[in-house]
Design a protein around this motif. Structure first.
Motif, mmCIF file in Angstrom:
data_model
loop_
_atom_site.group_PDB
_atom_site.id
_atom_site.type_symbol
_atom_site.label_atom_id
_atom_site.label_comp_id
_atom_site.label_asym_id
_atom_site.label_seq_id
_atom_site.Cartn_x
_atom_site.Cartn_y
_atom_site.Cartn_z
ATOM 1 N N MET A 134 0.839 -1.202 0.000
ATOM 2 C CA MET A 134 0.000 0.000 0.000
ATOM 3 C C MET A 134 0.876 1.253 0.000
ATOM 4 N N VAL A 135 1.984 1.196 0.725
ATOM 5 C CA VAL A 135 2.891 2.345 0.751
ATOM 6 C C VAL A 135 3.495 2.558 -0.633
ATOM 7 N N LYS A 138 0.756 3.811 -3.151
ATOM 8 C CA LYS A 138 0.412 5.214 -2.892
ATOM 9 C C LYS A 138 1.478 6.120 -3.489
ATOM 10 N N SER A 142 0.846 8.456 -6.897
ATOM 11 C CA SER A 142 0.987 9.882 -6.611
ATOM 12 C C SER A 142 1.998 10.537 -7.537
ATOM 13 N N GLU A 170 -6.672 -5.069 0.521
ATOM 14 C CA GLU A 170 -6.231 -3.820 1.153
ATOM 15 C C GLU A 170 -6.330 -2.647 0.184
ATOM 16 N N LYS A 173 -9.798 -1.173 0.040
ATOM 17 C CA LYS A 173 -10.026 -0.386 1.258
ATOM 18 C C LYS A 173 -9.337 0.974 1.146
ATOM 19 N N ALA A 174 -8.110 0.972 0.654
ATOM 20 C CA ALA A 174 -7.343 2.219 0.533
ATOM 21 C C ALA A 174 -7.980 3.154 -0.492
ATOM 22 N N ALA A 177 -10.999 4.702 1.067
ATOM 23 C CA ALA A 177 -10.632 5.726 2.048
ATOM 24 C C ALA A 177 -9.894 6.897 1.398
ATOM 25 N N ARG A 178 -9.779 6.876 0.060
ATOM 26 C CA ARG A 178 -9.115 7.915 -0.723
ATOM 27 C C ARG A 178 -7.645 8.093 -0.346
ATOM 28 N N GLN A 179 -7.040 7.003 0.074
ATOM 29 C CA GLN A 179 -5.609 7.019 0.377
ATOM 30 C C GLN A 179 -4.769 6.749 -0.861
ATOM 31 N N ILE A 180 -5.360 6.026 -1.820
ATOM 32 C CA ILE A 180 -4.699 5.721 -3.091
ATOM 33 C C ILE A 180 -5.672 6.049 -4.218
ATOM 34 N N LYS A 181 -5.191 6.758 -5.217
ATOM 35 C CA LYS A 181 -6.035 7.101 -6.350
ATOM 36 C C LYS A 181 -5.634 6.254 -7.551
#
Length: 440
Positions: A134-135, A138, A142, A170, A173-174, A177-181
């Motif tokens: 996920m890191v 992202k 980005s 995951e 989910k991300a 939660a708008r953590q990853i586009k």
């Protein structure tokens, strides 16, 4: 955040280069690579090829995840299976870059050119693997904003499929939660270690049906497989992994060293013939990681490729932590993730399973067993469907695969292929990619 070894090279200036084949012809039009610090002391390497397709801005982005754990996507998947160049740096006719932009990630940390500062930072299970990814994703989306709006698929092989399932869950989910586009479009699980016990329990019947075990051998293999079943049932997963290694030894002794990745291939002289004096993790490493780190590939990655990339730290050797990665995940090997596949299907994620006819380690019979036992409501109707034959475009009337699709689930049976389908049946694998990604 960029990882150590990049020096003054910024994300914006990451090496975008033309690769020349040995015949002077241009290879992939554009590529880039880099490190991401996914945790303190944990540095993950990625390598992106932009698609060669004329409409490259419209084709999907595919992330490829190798198995092991400890097998290098940037090495094996790239140069042995689907990348634009083979291990001799010759253009590959069946490269997936023809139909997609392809992102290789050396995953988990410690694999390939990815590395950790200490072994304490290695992953222990697929939950840690997914959190690290996920890191990376992202960071990737980005900085590579052009890929935020194109369909994104995760394709995988072997243990990579087990990790891909956890990563996909995951990821949705991300995204929520708008953590990853990104535009996540589906996951494809190739010869994947989704339900280890279903594989283990069908090895005997599969080998017997292909005349690779006699009655006595079948009895021995069945008895060893039942010991694995008991360990899993009682939650003794490290013990189950040890018994899995023992079972593979029983199979080797009764089949004169059958190749676990393609039952019709002969093993070389380095086949594991004896278990005396070796720990079970060492034996598993020899069977399932060393084949992904052949001498010629090792020389290529630590030679010409290392020089080309220019960002690999001096103290990092390609594949140098592979054994540590494999050992660190020992308690996770025999744990199933069928429940994760169910969750993905229930969430509406497009899930594809594909398997090689000649694969033993993840035989198709075992794959069908766990698929048949999914709790997803559509599985009953899927099971009732008849499959459709795929013809070889180069040999009229020659069937190369079967497949069937129901709602957001698909299964491809690839004929005359072992565990590494793109290596064994490159044209069929490329066509399957186009079908799964809705390009035909």
């Amino acid at each position: 955040m960029e990882g150590p070894g990049i020096g003054s090279v910024s994300v914006a200036a990451l090496l975008l280069v033309l690769v020349a084949g040995s015949d002077g012809m241009a290879g992939p039009a554009k590529e880039s690579w880099g490190y991401v610090d996914v945790r303190q002391g944990a540095h993950m390497f990625w390598w992106l090829y932009y698609s060669e397709a004329a409409n490259s801005s419209e084709v999907p982005l595919v992330m490829w995840l190798q198995g092991g754990p400890g097998g290098s996507s940037c090495g094996f998947g790239n140069f042995e299976e689907i990348g634009p160049l083979d291990r001799n740096l010759k253009p590959r006719e069946t490269t997936w870059v023809k139909a997609a932009s392809v992102l290789f990630v050396d995953n988990p940390v410690g694999t390939g050119f990815s590395y950790t500062d200490t072994e304490d930072s290695l992953t222990k299970d697929v939950a840690m693997v997914a959190a690290d990814m996920m890191v990376l994703l992202k960071h990737f989306f980005s900085n590579k904003t052009e890929f935020q709006t194109v369909p994104f698929y995760i394709f995988s092989e072997s243990y990579g499929g087990k990790m891909a399932a956890a990563i996909s869950l995951e990821l949705i989910k991300a995204i929520g939660a708008r953590q990853i586009k990104c535009k996540f479009a589906g996951v494809a699980l190739g010869d994947s270690w989704i339900s280890p016990l279903d594989s283990v329990l069908t090895w005997g019947p599969y080998l017997y049906s292909t005349s690779l075990l006699d009655d006595s051998g079948l009895a021995e293999v069945t008895a060893a497989a039942e010991q694995v079943r008991t360990a899993v049932a009682t939650g003794q997963y490290v013990k189950a992994t040890e018994l899995w290694s023992y079972l593979e030894g029983v199979i080797e002794q009764n089949t004169d060293g059958v190749n676990f990745y393609n039952i019709l291939d002969q093993n070389g002289d380095d086949t594991v013939k004896s278990t005396k004096g070796q720990g079970f993790l060492s034996l598993l490493m020899q069977r399932h990681i060393q084949p992904l780190h052949g001498e010629s590939l090792d020389q290529l990655m630590n030679g010409e490729i290392r020089e080309k990339l220019k960002i690999i730290p001096e103290n990092v050797t390609w594949g140098g932590q592979a054994q540590a990665v494999f050992s660190s995940m020992a308690g996770d090997f025999m744990k199933p993730v069928v429940d994760i596949v169910d969750k993905l299907l229930d969430a509406g994620v497009n899930v594809t399973v594909y398997n090689g006819q000649l694969d033993l380690i993840v035989d198709t019979i075992g794959q069908q067993n766990w698929v048949r036992n999914l709790t997803w409501p559509g599985i009953r109707d899927f099971t009732k469907m008849k499959w459709t034959a795929l013809d070889d475009p180069e040999s009229q009337g020659q069937t190369v695969a079967f497949y069937k699709t129901y709602k957001n689930f698909a299964f491809y049976w690839i004929l005359k292929a072992g565990h590494m389908i793109p290596s064994d049946q490159g044209q069929t694998a490329l066509r399957m990619l186009r079908m799964v990604t809705q390009q035909e």
